[in-house]
Design a protein around this motif. Structure first.
Motif, short mmCIF file in Angstrom:
data_model
loop_
_atom_site.label_atom_id
_atom_site.label_comp_id
_atom_site.label_asym_id
_atom_site.label_seq_id
_atom_site.Cartn_x
_atom_site.Cartn_y
_atom_site.Cartn_z
N GLY A 51 33.94 -22.51 -25.18
CA GLY A 51 33.37 -22.52 -23.84
C GLY A 51 34.33 -22.26 -22.71
N TYR A 52 35.23 -21.30 -22.88
CA TYR A 52 36.22 -21.04 -21.84
C TYR A 52 35.95 -19.70 -21.15
CZ TYR A 52 38.62 -24.81 -24.26
OH TYR A 52 38.93 -26.01 -24.84
N SER A 53 36.59 -19.53 -20.00
CA SER A 53 36.37 -18.35 -19.18
C SER A 53 37.03 -17.11 -19.73
CB SER A 53 36.87 -18.61 -17.75
OG SER A 53 38.25 -19.02 -17.77
N SER A 54 37.97 -17.24 -20.64
CA SER A 54 38.63 -16.09 -21.24
C SER A 54 39.09 -16.44 -22.64
CB SER A 54 39.83 -15.63 -20.38
OG SER A 54 40.80 -16.65 -20.29
N LEU B 46 46.87 -20.26 -19.18
CA LEU B 46 46.41 -21.63 -19.42
C LEU B 46 46.12 -22.36 -18.12
CD1 LEU B 46 48.76 -22.67 -22.35
CD2 LEU B 46 46.28 -22.47 -22.46
N GLU B 47 46.92 -22.09 -17.10
CA GLU B 47 46.72 -22.77 -15.82
C GLU B 47 45.41 -22.37 -15.15
OE1 GLU B 47 50.27 -21.76 -13.76
OE2 GLU B 47 51.46 -23.39 -14.66
N LYS B 48 45.00 -21.10 -15.34
CA LYS B 48 43.78 -20.64 -14.68
C LYS B 48 42.56 -20.68 -15.60
CE LYS B 48 44.67 -15.72 -15.59
NZ LYS B 48 44.99 -14.41 -14.99
N LEU B 49 42.74 -21.12 -16.84
CA LEU B 49 41.63 -21.19 -17.77
C LEU B 49 40.64 -22.25 -17.34
CD1 LEU B 49 41.00 -19.69 -20.46
CD2 LEU B 49 41.88 -21.70 -21.65
N GLU B 50 39.36 -21.91 -17.38
CA GLU B 50 38.31 -22.82 -16.95
C GLU B 50 37.24 -22.95 -18.02
OE1 GLU B 50 36.82 -21.15 -13.37
OE2 GLU B 50 38.54 -21.77 -12.15
N ILE B 51 36.49 -24.04 -17.95
CA ILE B 51 35.33 -24.19 -18.81
C ILE B 51 34.21 -23.36 -18.22
CG2 ILE B 51 33.62 -25.80 -19.72
CD1 ILE B 51 35.80 -27.96 -19.57
N ALA B 52 33.71 -22.41 -18.99
CA ALA B 52 32.71 -21.47 -18.49
C ALA B 52 31.33 -22.11 -18.50
CB ALA B 52 32.71 -20.21 -19.34
N PRO B 53 30.51 -21.80 -17.51
CA PRO B 53 29.13 -22.31 -17.54
C PRO B 53 28.36 -21.66 -18.68
CG PRO B 53 29.42 -20.68 -15.79
CD PRO B 53 30.79 -20.96 -16.33
N LYS C 70 26.25 -30.35 -30.04
CA LYS C 70 26.37 -31.06 -28.77
C LYS C 70 27.62 -30.56 -28.06
CE LYS C 70 24.36 -35.08 -31.05
NZ LYS C 70 24.62 -36.44 -31.56
N ARG C 71 27.41 -29.69 -27.10
CA ARG C 71 28.55 -29.10 -26.43
C ARG C 71 29.03 -30.01 -25.32
NH1 ARG C 71 29.09 -23.33 -23.19
NH2 ARG C 71 31.09 -23.82 -22.26
N ALA C 72 30.15 -30.65 -25.53
CA ALA C 72 30.78 -31.48 -24.51
C ALA C 72 31.98 -30.72 -23.97
CB ALA C 72 31.23 -32.81 -25.12
N PRO C 73 32.30 -30.90 -22.69
CA PRO C 73 33.47 -30.21 -22.14
C PRO C 73 34.73 -30.59 -22.89
CG PRO C 73 32.12 -31.17 -20.39
CD PRO C 73 31.59 -31.72 -21.69
N VAL C 74 35.48 -29.60 -23.30
CA VAL C 74 36.75 -29.81 -23.98
C VAL C 74 37.85 -29.29 -23.08
CG1 VAL C 74 38.13 -29.24 -26.01
CG2 VAL C 74 35.67 -29.59 -26.24
N PRO C 75 38.83 -30.09 -22.72
CA PRO C 75 39.88 -29.63 -21.81
C PRO C 75 40.56 -28.37 -22.33
CG PRO C 75 40.04 -31.99 -22.19
CD PRO C 75 39.03 -31.47 -23.17
#
Length: 822
Positions: free
Chosen positions: A519-522, A555-562, A589-594
């Motif tokens: 679930g990440y932006s890239s 890694l610094e700009k990586l975000e959890i994607a909607p 069950k998709r939970a946000p993962v850092p």
């Protein structure tokens, strides 16, 4: 077996380097042992067979390639596709390998095999654990003169070839290449479609195939290259004994037809039910035997980028770089310049952006080329392009298979000396050379333009150029006489495991950072295993500081994607993968993962402790110190309640897609290896119970993809294959019959032993280049929490019982059949 080529792009270069740095890298330090193709010995036997041998002991494998100087260029109207059809038949009955034993025996020892037909050459190449090199020598000797080519085999293979053809007909890129080449060449047989025309394939006679085989498959028309961990004298003597009785005949000559100079733009338009507007613009381009070849590689790099000169690594076009002149001319722009024996094509391709006229796209491409025709490029731009071409040439040879391929392929083109001297020749290219080639080859009146659009209602040849004086060659590197060291496991201060595999086969390296979610932006989803994402960095090992800086920024700009709605594909095999993914994610069950790395793997030409120190100072700061988070567990998985799912795409298709998905135990479950053994016995590529019946006997399919997929917690078995719509019911019935037969007719001792030996052999032969090595290291860790060795795998396989196989066979029947059709 493909008419184009068998393997995905492996560019492997992520950053540029200066020529001085490259020269220093290749002549000093650990990279001094990097494989050097100039160490190969070349011998011509009395019967004309060319043998190229190159010993290297870093990996316990041997690769063998046989290249025949015959391809689509040797076919005539009414009999197109003969070379490719014969390539398929060359894996069937031979004197010493009955049935499909050629491929069965390679699979059985844990090897891999490939083949492809192209316009100049037909190529066969395989890699096996080193102790089985004699098997490959026997196969190539038998293939050269002892194919049986029965009428019964030809009938079944015709179905497989047509199924492959229809697979390509679903791909606009494939259809565009055929169309633009047919338009570009009026006289030369390079205009021939490699796989042939359907009516020709339907009407090929048995005598046609037999005569084509006799005419083109013999020692004087072949080159065999052997690379890896073997004894040179033994291999030379063994192959000589195997082929010594085969007669000396004349090699197949290159076509004598010279393509007339094009004196006006040529156009062709294809229409289909699509929303995209795809184009290809083809120009005549110099062959590898032309003195213009090195400079044209630099010209390609200046326009967008290239991918070296390994034909396997350029899958119908290399995406241009973001800062290149061609990047903004259209969407998803690529360039394609395959090595050829005679002048072929340079193709620029892409898609018209939404709202942009096709004429405007063509004008924008032309405007960028005009700049190269108008004036010489700057010294800085030229130097950068030369650097990038040199780096791509390094990336061309990352495995023994790559080395064998390049040696045999270029010798087959009559240009082995060109390959071995290419770095020097590229270094000698001048700005004037590039400008002259842009004027000579890329003039607007010499374009052939093809568009694939949505369906709607009802002068003299220039004198030959001479090559520039070559700079001094880099010193030859010593052959690799040592095995690679074992991989090591370290941890960063934050607790992140770091898996390091040193290998000086090439001066390259690969870094893979694994994150525990999709679930990440890239990043690349489901890589290296299911439900994970990876960030990858490749290139010269000397540039690793730059990679690490890029990794830290990423890694610094990586975000959890909607969570976004799925954009369902209208391409059958892609849609099948989307359906698989949807079913495998059901109930998850998709939970946000850092956005924290859970694992780092690296392979290449480095000292492990030095790289570890660099990692500690960069990406190591992102570690959490915790063990790999579990994004789900086995109880999250929803059972598959349907027996069948049919997806209608609502448009005409050349081919449908048939699939099967079933839940399987996770890797550490005692039942997991039983499932994987049964998968091999059921189907592996072109073989197995299902593969033999569907492909070799009935001609219902071309290739069956079978996979064990897991994130380390849960797992799935998937099968997927293209199938002509009229053959879908028969293949659907055969699939369910063969799955059920795993339980009613359990594997016999021979099948079980072969499956185990295959898994053991693949542990040695499956991963050689740095990207493959980092993927295997990461997969081992995520699946087993430890690196796997032949001994640990042997222990697991020995522990599989008949009771476990019976349970796995029952589990195999509890899946879902999926169909993607029109």
């Amino acid at each position: 077996m493909k008419s184009i080529h068998p393997s995905p792009t492996r560019r492997g270069i992520g950053s540029s380097v200066c020529i001085l740095c490259l020269a220093l890298l290749l002549t000093a330090g650990r990279a001094a042992a990097q494989i050097d193709l100039r160490n190969a010995t070349v011998e011509t036997f009395d019967n004309g067979l060319k043998l190229i041998l190159l010993e290297d002991r870093r990996f316990p494998v041997v690769s063998v390639q046989a290249s025949y100087r015959v391809g689509a260029r040797n076919e005539v109207t009414g009999k197109t596709g003969l070379a490719h059809f014969l390539e398929h038949m060359a894996f069937r009955d031979s004197k010493h390998f009955p049935g499909t034993e050629i491929v069965s025996q390679i699979y059985a020892v844990g090897g891999e095999w490939h083949a492809y037909t192209w316009t100049d050459l037909t190529n066969y190449y395989s890699t096996v654990p080193r102790e089985h090199v004699d098997l490959l020598l026997q196969i190539e000797a038998d293939r050269m003169s002892n194919l049986l080519l029965s009428k019964e085999d030809m009938k079944a293979e015709r179905g497989s070839v047509l199924t492959e053809m229809h697979m390509y007909e679903n791909l606009p890129t494939s259809m565009l290449i055929d169309a633009v080449n047919f338009t570009s060449f009026l006289a030369h047989p390079y205009r021939n479609n490699t796989i042939g025309w359907e009516s020709d394939i339907q009407n090929l006679a048995h005598a046609d195939v037999v005569e084509f085989y006799k005419q083109h498959y013999h020692p004087a028309n072949a080159t065999i290259a052997v690379v890896g961990d073997f004894d040179r004298t033994q291999v030379r003597e063994r192959l000589a004994a195997l082929v010594s009785k085969q007669p000396n005949r004349s090699a197949t000559p290159a076509p004598h037809t010279v393509e007339p100079l094009q004196d006006g733009v040529r156009r062709v338009t294809l229409q289909a039910q699509t929303s995209q507007r795809q184009f290809m613009i083809a120009y005549r381009a110099p062959s590898v035997n032309s003195p213009d070849y090195p400079a044209f590689l630099v010209l390609q790099e200046l326009l967008g980028t290239g991918s070296g000169v390994n034909f396997q690594q350029n899958d119908w076009g290399t995406p241009v770089l973001e800062d290149s002149p061609l990047f903004a001319t259209a969407s998803s722009v690529t360039s394609w310049y395959p090595p050829s024996a005679q002048d072929y094509v340079f193709i620029i391709g892409g898609f018209a952006p939404e709202g942009s006229e096709t004429a405007r796209v063509e004008a924008q491409v032309e405007s960028q080329i005009e700049k190269l025709r108008a004036k010489p490029v700057s010294p800085a731009a030229l130097g950068q392009a030369i650097d990038d071409v040199q780096a791509a040439l390094v990336a061309d040879v990352q495995t023994t298979e790559d080395a064998a391929h390049q040696l045999a392929y270029f010798d087959g083109l009559g240009a082995l000396d060109v390959l071995l001297e290419l770095p020097q020749r590229v270094a000698a290219v001048t700005a004037a050379d590039v400008q002259a080639l842009a004027q000579q080859y890329l003039s607007p009146e010499r374009r052939s333009i093809a568009w694939h659009l949505p369906a709607i209602a009802a002068a003299e040849n220039p004198p030959p150029r001479t090559a520039n004086a070559l700079p001094e060659a880099t010193p030859r590197r010593a052959p690799g006489t040592h095995a690679n060291p074992a991989a090591v496991v370290r941890r960063l201060p934050g607790g992140i495991p770091v898996l390091l595999q040193a290998s000086d086969f090439s001066p390259l390296a690969h870094l893979r950072i694994t994150l525990a979610s999709n679930g990440y932006s890239s990043g690349t989803r489901n890589d290296p295993v299911l439900n994970h994402t990876s960030l990858s960095y490749s290139g010269l090992a000397s540039d690793i500081d730059a990679w690490l800086a890029s990794a830290r920024r990423d890694l610094e700009k990586l975000e959890i994607a909607p969570v976004e709605p799925v954009e369902w594909s209208s391409v059958p095999d892609v849609r099948m993968e989307q359906q698989f993914d949807a079913l495998m994610q059901a109930g998850r069950k998709r939970a946000p993962v850092p956005a924290v790395p859970v694992l780092i793997s690296a392979a290449g030409d480095f000292e492990p402790d030095e790289l570890l120190a660099k990692l500690e100072g960069s990406v190591g700061q992102h570690g959490s110190g915790k063990e790999r988070p579990s994004v789900r567990n086995a109880d999250d998985r929803s059972p598959i309640m349907q027996a069948e799912q049919v997806i209608h795409l609502g448009k005409p298709l050349a081919q449908a897609q048939l699939g099967y998905l079933v839940a399987a135990p996770g890797p550490q479950d005692p039942l997991a290896d039983a499932y994987r053994l049964l998968l091999y016995i059921l189907s592996h590529d072109y073989e197995g119970r299902l593969g033999k019946k569907a492909i070799s006997e009935a001609g219902l399919a071309y290739h069956i993809d079978g996979r064990y997929r897991s994130d380390g917690d849960v797992a799935w078995i998937s099968l997927s294959t293209g199938v002509d719509i009229g053959k879908l019911p028969a293949l659907r019935a055969l699939l369910t019959t063969e799955i059920a037969r795993l339980g009613t007719e359990p594997p016999n001792a021979r099948e079980l032993q072969e499956a185990k030996q295959h898994m053991l052999g693949r542990q040695q032969s499956a991963a050689q280049n740095n990207a493959e090595l980092t993927q295997r290291l990461a997969t081992d860790w995520l699946w087993y929490n430890a690196l796997q060795t032949p001994e640990t795998l042997q222990h697991r396989l020995d522990s599989v019982s008949r009771e476990q196989l019976a349970l796995a066979a029952k589990g195999f029947t509890e899946g879902i059949v999926l169909v993607v059709t029109q």
